[in-house]
Design a protein around this motif. Structure first.
Motif, PDB file in Angstrom:
ATOM      1  N   ALA A  17       0.851  -1.185   0.000  1.00  0.00           N
ATOM      2  CA  ALA A  17       0.000   0.000   0.000  1.00  0.00           C
ATOM      3  C   ALA A  17       0.891   1.240   0.000  1.00  0.00           C
ATOM      4  N   TYR A  18       0.531   2.204  -0.792  1.00  0.00           N
ATOM      5  CA  TYR A  18       1.250   3.463  -0.859  1.00  0.00           C
ATOM      6  C   TYR A  18       0.491   4.448  -0.003  1.00  0.00           C
ATOM      7  N   ASP A  19       0.937   4.674   1.210  1.00  0.00           N
ATOM      8  CA  ASP A  19       0.127   5.441   2.140  1.00  0.00           C
ATOM      9  C   ASP A  19       0.950   6.475   2.897  1.00  0.00           C
ATOM     10  N   ASP A  20       1.936   7.095   2.252  1.00  0.00           N
ATOM     11  CA  ASP A  20       2.804   7.989   2.988  1.00  0.00           C
ATOM     12  C   ASP A  20       3.119   9.248   2.181  1.00  0.00           C
ATOM     13  N   PHE A  21       2.093   9.967   1.789  1.00  0.00           N
ATOM     14  CA  PHE A  21       2.340  11.221   1.096  1.00  0.00           C
ATOM     15  C   PHE A  21       2.237  12.357   2.094  1.00  0.00           C
ATOM     16  N   GLY A  22       3.050  13.352   1.920  1.00  0.00           N
ATOM     17  CA  GLY A  22       3.014  14.505   2.805  1.00  0.00           C
ATOM     18  C   GLY A  22       4.261  15.326   2.604  1.00  0.00           C
ATOM     19  N   MET A  39     -14.214  18.657   8.499  1.00  0.00           N
ATOM     20  CA  MET A  39     -13.623  17.906   7.397  1.00  0.00           C
ATOM     21  C   MET A  39     -12.106  17.918   7.518  1.00  0.00           C
ATOM     22  N   THR A  40     -11.595  17.322   8.571  1.00  0.00           N
ATOM     23  CA  THR A  40     -10.154  17.322   8.787  1.00  0.00           C
ATOM     24  C   THR A  40      -9.499  15.987   8.489  1.00  0.00           C
ATOM     25  N   ASP A  41     -10.272  14.953   8.216  1.00  0.00           N
ATOM     26  CA  ASP A  41      -9.709  13.626   8.014  1.00  0.00           C
ATOM     27  C   ASP A  41      -9.817  13.182   6.564  1.00  0.00           C
ATOM     28  N   PHE A  42      -9.424  14.043   5.638  1.00  0.00           N
ATOM     29  CA  PHE A  42      -9.531  13.713   4.227  1.00  0.00           C
ATOM     30  C   PHE A  42      -8.701  12.494   3.867  1.00  0.00           C
ATOM     31  N   GLU A  43      -7.513  12.375   4.437  1.00  0.00           N
ATOM     32  CA  GLU A  43      -6.659  11.258   4.080  1.00  0.00           C
ATOM     33  C   GLU A  43      -7.323   9.933   4.417  1.00  0.00           C
ATOM     34  N   ASP A  44      -8.106   9.893   5.490  1.00  0.00           N
ATOM     35  CA  ASP A  44      -8.795   8.660   5.856  1.00  0.00           C
ATOM     36  C   ASP A  44      -9.939   8.339   4.902  1.00  0.00           C
ATOM     37  N   ALA A  45     -10.423   9.352   4.172  1.00  0.00           N
ATOM     38  CA  ALA A  45     -11.561   9.160   3.274  1.00  0.00           C
ATOM     39  C   ALA A  45     -11.156   8.571   1.927  1.00  0.00           C
ATOM     40  N   VAL A  46      -9.876   8.504   1.651  1.00  0.00           N
ATOM     41  CA  VAL A  46      -9.393   8.015   0.365  1.00  0.00           C
ATOM     42  C   VAL A  46      -8.705   6.670   0.565  1.00  0.00           C
ATOM     43  N   THR A  47      -9.147   5.678  -0.187  1.00  0.00           N
ATOM     44  CA  THR A  47      -8.565   4.348  -0.109  1.00  0.00           C
ATOM     45  C   THR A  47      -7.140   4.373  -0.651  1.00  0.00           C
ATOM     46  N   ALA A  48      -6.210   3.817   0.095  1.00  0.00           N
ATOM     47  CA  ALA A  48      -4.812   3.781  -0.343  1.00  0.00           C
ATOM     48  C   ALA A  48      -4.673   2.850  -1.544  1.00  0.00           C
ATOM     49  N   ALA A  70      -9.409  12.084  -4.157  1.00  0.00           N
ATOM     50  CA  ALA A  70      -8.571  10.952  -4.568  1.00  0.00           C
ATOM     51  C   ALA A  70      -7.541  11.393  -5.604  1.00  0.00           C
ATOM     52  N   PHE A  71      -7.937  12.286  -6.503  1.00  0.00           N
ATOM     53  CA  PHE A  71      -6.984  12.802  -7.493  1.00  0.00           C
ATOM     54  C   PHE A  71      -5.769  13.392  -6.790  1.00  0.00           C
ATOM     55  N   HIS A  72      -6.001  14.262  -5.825  1.00  0.00           N
ATOM     56  CA  HIS A  72      -4.883  14.903  -5.125  1.00  0.00           C
ATOM     57  C   HIS A  72      -4.072  13.896  -4.319  1.00  0.00           C
ATOM     58  N   ARG A  73      -4.709  12.879  -3.836  1.00  0.00           N
ATOM     59  CA  ARG A  73      -4.017  11.853  -3.061  1.00  0.00           C
ATOM     60  C   ARG A  73      -3.202  10.919  -3.962  1.00  0.00           C
ATOM     61  N   HIS A  74      -3.750  10.554  -5.119  1.00  0.00           N
ATOM     62  CA  HIS A  74      -3.120   9.564  -5.985  1.00  0.00           C
ATOM     63  C   HIS A  74      -2.188  10.149  -7.046  1.00  0.00           C
ATOM     64  N   ALA A  75      -2.326  11.419  -7.374  1.00  0.00           N
ATOM     65  CA  ALA A  75      -1.533  12.012  -8.461  1.00  0.00           C
ATOM     66  C   ALA A  75      -0.019  11.850  -8.268  1.00  0.00           C
ATOM     67  N   GLY A 103     -11.100  11.568 -11.990  1.00  0.00           N
ATOM     68  CA  GLY A 103     -10.499  10.278 -12.326  1.00  0.00           C
ATOM     69  C   GLY A 103     -10.031  10.236 -13.761  1.00  0.00           C
ATOM     70  N   LEU A 104     -10.836  10.813 -14.663  1.00  0.00           N
ATOM     71  CA  LEU A 104     -10.419  10.898 -16.072  1.00  0.00           C
ATOM     72  C   LEU A 104      -9.127  11.695 -16.198  1.00  0.00           C
ATOM     73  N   THR A 105      -9.051  12.805 -15.472  1.00  0.00           N
ATOM     74  CA  THR A 105      -7.849  13.644 -15.501  1.00  0.00           C
ATOM     75  C   THR A 105      -6.640  12.863 -15.010  1.00  0.00           C
ATOM     76  N   LEU A 106      -6.813  12.089 -13.966  1.00  0.00           N
ATOM     77  CA  LEU A 106      -5.727  11.266 -13.428  1.00  0.00           C
ATOM     78  C   LEU A 106      -5.235  10.268 -14.476  1.00  0.00           C
ATOM     79  N   LEU A 107      -6.168   9.637 -15.182  1.00  0.00           N
ATOM     80  CA  LEU A 107      -5.804   8.650 -16.206  1.00  0.00           C
ATOM     81  C   LEU A 107      -5.130   9.305 -17.414  1.00  0.00           C
ATOM     82  N   VAL A 108      -5.654  10.429 -17.872  1.00  0.00           N
ATOM     83  CA  VAL A 108      -5.064  11.123 -19.022  1.00  0.00           C
ATOM     84  C   VAL A 108      -3.672  11.629 -18.679  1.00  0.00           C
ATOM     85  N   ARG A 109      -3.509  12.155 -17.482  1.00  0.00           N
ATOM     86  CA  ARG A 109      -2.197  12.642 -17.026  1.00  0.00           C
ATOM     87  C   ARG A 109      -1.180  11.497 -17.010  1.00  0.00           C
TER      88      ARG A 109
END
Length: 154
Positions: A17-22, A39-48, A70-75, A103-109
């Motif tokens: 799992a890739y779970d260490d961005f910051g 809304m302070t737990d955004f990182e917990d809302a996105v599946t790693a 998810a885009f900002h987390r996975h990019a 998600g489309l933007t993530l895939l095209v990028r």
């Protein structure tokens, strides 16, 4: 090879799992959203994501909601993977429960980064609404959706 969260494992079918961005001060990517009340737990809302390699191919499994958060987390991960040495980057959306234009933007990028070095990105997806969104965006040929990872790796 180093990824945003540390070394990227290479080899035959290794999962992690890739779970260490910051940043260097230990703040997550969503620190700018902390001011939004409740809304302070955004990182917990996105599946790693889970990344596994097989030969000269890499599979990135993205699950849960693939939206702006998810885009900002996975990019960062997708940027490293798509620019890496892998001939084929397979994005497995089998476990995605929601998919929008972020998600489309993530895939095209990822596709642009991979093709810049002679690679390609393909998608595994069976969800008809996600497939319809890819089709409406005119990305079916570019992303060549498959129904299984094995099919995508061929």
């Amino acid at each position: 090879m180093l990824g945003p969260g540390g070394p990227m494992r290479q080899g035959n079918q290794q999962d992690y799992a890739y779970d260490d961005f910051g940043d260097s001060e230990g703040r997550g990517l969503f620190r700018n959203f902390d001011a939004i009340e409740g809304m302070t737990d955004f990182e917990d809302a996105v599946t790693a994501p889970v990344v596994r390699t097989t030969g000269d191919c890499v599979v990135v499994e993205l699950g849960g909601d693939i939206d702006l958060l998810a885009f900002h987390r996975h990019a960062p991960l997708m940027d490293v993977v798509a620019a890496g040495p892998y001939r084929v980057v397979v994005v497995d959306l089998t476990e995605a429960t929601f998919f929008d234009c972020s998600g489309l933007t993530l895939l095209v990028r990822a596709h642009r980064r991979a093709t810049d070095r002679g690679g390609r990105v393909t998608v595994v997806c069976r969800h008809r609404l996600t497939l319809r969104l890819i089709e409406l965006a005119g990305l079916t040929e570019m992303l060549a959706p498959s129904t299984t990872v094995e099919e995508a790796l061929q």
